[in-house]
Design a protein around this motif. Structure first.
Motif, PDB file in Angstrom:
ATOM      1  N   LEU A 266      -0.519 -15.545  23.368  1.00 18.66           N
ATOM      2  CA  LEU A 266       0.157 -14.256  23.206  1.00 18.66           C
ATOM      3  C   LEU A 266       1.660 -14.456  23.328  1.00 18.66           C
ATOM      4  O   LEU A 266       2.157 -14.966  24.329  1.00 18.66           O
ATOM      5  N   ARG A 267       2.373 -14.059  22.292  1.00 19.54           N
ATOM      6  CA  ARG A 267       3.830 -14.059  22.300  1.00 19.54           C
ATOM      7  C   ARG A 267       4.324 -12.615  22.245  1.00 19.54           C
ATOM      8  O   ARG A 267       3.725 -11.788  21.550  1.00 19.54           O
ATOM      9  N   ILE A 268       5.391 -12.369  22.965  1.00 19.17           N
ATOM     10  CA  ILE A 268       5.916 -11.015  23.061  1.00 19.17           C
ATOM     11  C   ILE A 268       7.338 -10.997  22.521  1.00 19.17           C
ATOM     12  O   ILE A 268       8.139 -11.887  22.819  1.00 19.17           O
ATOM     13  N   LEU A 269       7.653  -9.984  21.726  1.00 20.54           N
ATOM     14  CA  LEU A 269       8.988  -9.837  21.156  1.00 20.54           C
ATOM     15  C   LEU A 269       9.768  -8.819  21.984  1.00 20.54           C
ATOM     16  O   LEU A 269       9.350  -7.665  22.123  1.00 20.54           O
ATOM     17  N   ASN A 270      10.924  -9.268  22.548  1.00 21.64           N
ATOM     18  CA  ASN A 270      11.698  -8.346  23.384  1.00 21.64           C
ATOM     19  C   ASN A 270      12.691  -7.553  22.544  1.00 21.64           C
ATOM     20  O   ASN A 270      12.720  -7.646  21.310  1.00 21.64           O
ATOM     21  N   SER A 271      13.548  -6.786  23.212  1.00 15.81           N
ATOM     22  CA  SER A 271      14.452  -5.877  22.506  1.00 15.81           C
ATOM     23  C   SER A 271      15.481  -6.609  21.662  1.00 15.81           C
ATOM     24  O   SER A 271      16.025  -6.038  20.715  1.00 15.81           O
ATOM     25  N   HIS A 272      15.794  -7.870  21.995  1.00 20.64           N
ATOM     26  CA  HIS A 272      16.772  -8.647  21.232  1.00 20.64           C
ATOM     27  C   HIS A 272      16.120  -9.584  20.237  1.00 20.64           C
ATOM     28  O   HIS A 272      16.754 -10.534  19.763  1.00 20.64           O
ATOM     29  N   ASP A 273      14.846  -9.339  19.924  1.00 19.33           N
ATOM     30  CA  ASP A 273      14.102 -10.154  18.967  1.00 19.33           C
ATOM     31  C   ASP A 273      13.946 -11.604  19.419  1.00 19.33           C
ATOM     32  O   ASP A 273      13.854 -12.523  18.602  1.00 19.33           O
ATOM     33  N   TYR A 274      13.912 -11.822  20.739  1.00 19.69           N
ATOM     34  CA  TYR A 274      13.600 -13.140  21.282  1.00 19.69           C
ATOM     35  C   TYR A 274      12.130 -13.165  21.694  1.00 19.69           C
ATOM     36  O   TYR A 274      11.588 -12.163  22.171  1.00 19.69           O
ATOM     37  N   LEU A 275      11.508 -14.336  21.524  1.00 11.94           N
ATOM     38  CA  LEU A 275      10.110 -14.469  21.905  1.00 11.94           C
ATOM     39  C   LEU A 275       9.984 -14.762  23.397  1.00 11.94           C
ATOM     40  O   LEU A 275      10.764 -15.522  23.964  1.00 11.94           O
ATOM     41  N   VAL A 276       8.974 -14.164  24.003  1.00 23.95           N
ATOM     42  CA  VAL A 276       8.651 -14.391  25.407  1.00 23.95           C
ATOM     43  C   VAL A 276       7.242 -14.969  25.445  1.00 23.95           C
ATOM     44  O   VAL A 276       6.304 -14.364  24.920  1.00 23.95           O
ATOM     45  N   GLU A 277       7.093 -16.146  26.071  1.00 24.73           N
ATOM     46  CA  GLU A 277       5.795 -16.801  26.132  1.00 24.73           C
ATOM     47  C   GLU A 277       5.366 -17.019  27.579  1.00 24.73           C
ATOM     48  O   GLU A 277       6.108 -16.738  28.512  1.00 24.73           O
TER      49      GLU A 277
END
Length: 340
Positions: free
Chosen positions: A258-269
């Motif tokens: 699961l990868r998450i896209l934050n408000s600045h379009d950076y991926l969070v893993e």
């Protein structure tokens, strides 16, 4: 007859002479000088009997290899051949390290004036200023103009975790105050499992993964507040803590990436790396399943704490680690969103 007599007399004379002078016997070779003339050719003989041709003999043994000859002269260079077919794609290379930050860009052009349907929200927030001590506790009739962290110690005792603290005069909405951490938290659904039926999404079998926004994920319903209300909270805060509950049907969380896209379009893993320095924390529970309409859903909680600029999140990317099972459903719901 006459010739024979002369020859006989000649022979006798030679014998006589040889005897008188004690010479040896006449050599036979001297007698051969007086051979008669060559006779006439005889008649041809009969032709011999014909014979059949013999069979072909066996091949002989291979001879010894000869010496290697001298190299010949280099030939004339030939013409280029036709272009061959396109080869198979090569193996994907490893990702490079992040590049250096570029220089600061030029200032942008002035923005267009905001056109609001009714009235534009007036954003009030405090930088280095100390907020007034008479900040209202915030009721539905009189919303507060500040978030919970600006409530003075003398008034904190009047607020309980169960109380709704109303904020933002222009577009009022209720929040909860966590007085232990001085955070302002959104009021989320009390029983999130009841909302699975409305928020569940069927995940197709996609080897390359899929963004949930492509299959029906609604960010506005996920956050439960409007964009103006969210902006108002962010402008008065320094950091954000967000907890997301992920429900899964017919699989478990360990089977997916699961990868998450934050408000600045950076991926969070789940784990930080050079390309994705941000990461989230997974919270597992002993009894991590719930029954909804006779179906057993597994769930985990994901927590992210970061600066105000990077949260809340806005999309989710799901990819199966192995072959995707059939008929997989997912539901992501906002469990907690607190501003401090």
């Amino acid at each position: 007859m006459y010739n024979q007599i002369i020859i006989l007399c000649y022979l006798l004379f030679n014998v006589y002479i040889g005897t008188c002078f004690h010479q040896g016997p006449i050599e036979p070779r001297r007698l051969q000088r007086w051979q008669g003339p060559i006779g006439f050719p005889g008649t041809p003989g009969q032709r011999g009997a014909s014979v059949t041709k013999g069979q072909k003999g066996e091949p002989g043994q291979q001879g010894v290899p000869g010496h290697i000859g001298q190299p010949g002269e280099r030939g004339v260079r030939g013409y280029p051949g036709p272009i061959g077919p396109l080869g198979f794609p090569g193996v994907k290379g490893r990702e490079g390290s992040p590049g250096l930050h570029g220089p600061k860009g030029e200032p942008g052009l002035p923005g267009m004036p905001i056109v609001c349907p009714v009235t534009c929200p007036v954003i009030r927030f405090y930088d280095d200023e100390i907020p007034p001590e008479d900040v209202d506790l915030g009721s539905e009739e009189r919303p507060s103009s500040a978030i919970c962290k600006y409530i003075t110690a003398s008034k904190k005792g009047a607020i309980t975790p169960a109380d709704a603290y109303w904020v933002m005069e222009e577009e009022k909405f209720p929040v909860k105050c966590d007085m232990k951490t001085n955070r302002t938290c959104l009021i989320t659904k009390e029983n999130m499992s009841e909302w699975i039926g409305e928020t569940k999404l069927n995940v197709p079998i996609a080897a390359k993964g899929i963004w949930l926004s492509k299959i029906g994920f609604d960010l506005n319903k996920f956050n439960t507040i409007t964009r103006n209300q969210l902006l108002w909270l962010k402008r008065q805060s320094e950091n954000v803590r967000q907890i997301i509950r992920v429900y899964l049907l017919n699989t478990i969380f360990e089977n997916i990436n699961l990868r998450i896209l934050n408000s600045h379009d950076y991926l969070v893993e789940e784990k930080s790396s050079e390309t994705t320095p941000m990461h989230y924390t997974i919270k597992y529970y002993q009894n991590s399943s719930v029954s909804v309409s006779g179906e057993s859903w597994n769930y985990v909680d994901i927590e992210i704490i970061d600066d105000i600029d990077r949260l809340p999140v806005k999309d989710f990317y799901v990819k199966f680690k192995e072959e995707a099972p059939k008929n997989v459903f997912i539901s992501v719901q906002l469990s907690d969103l607190c501003f401090g």
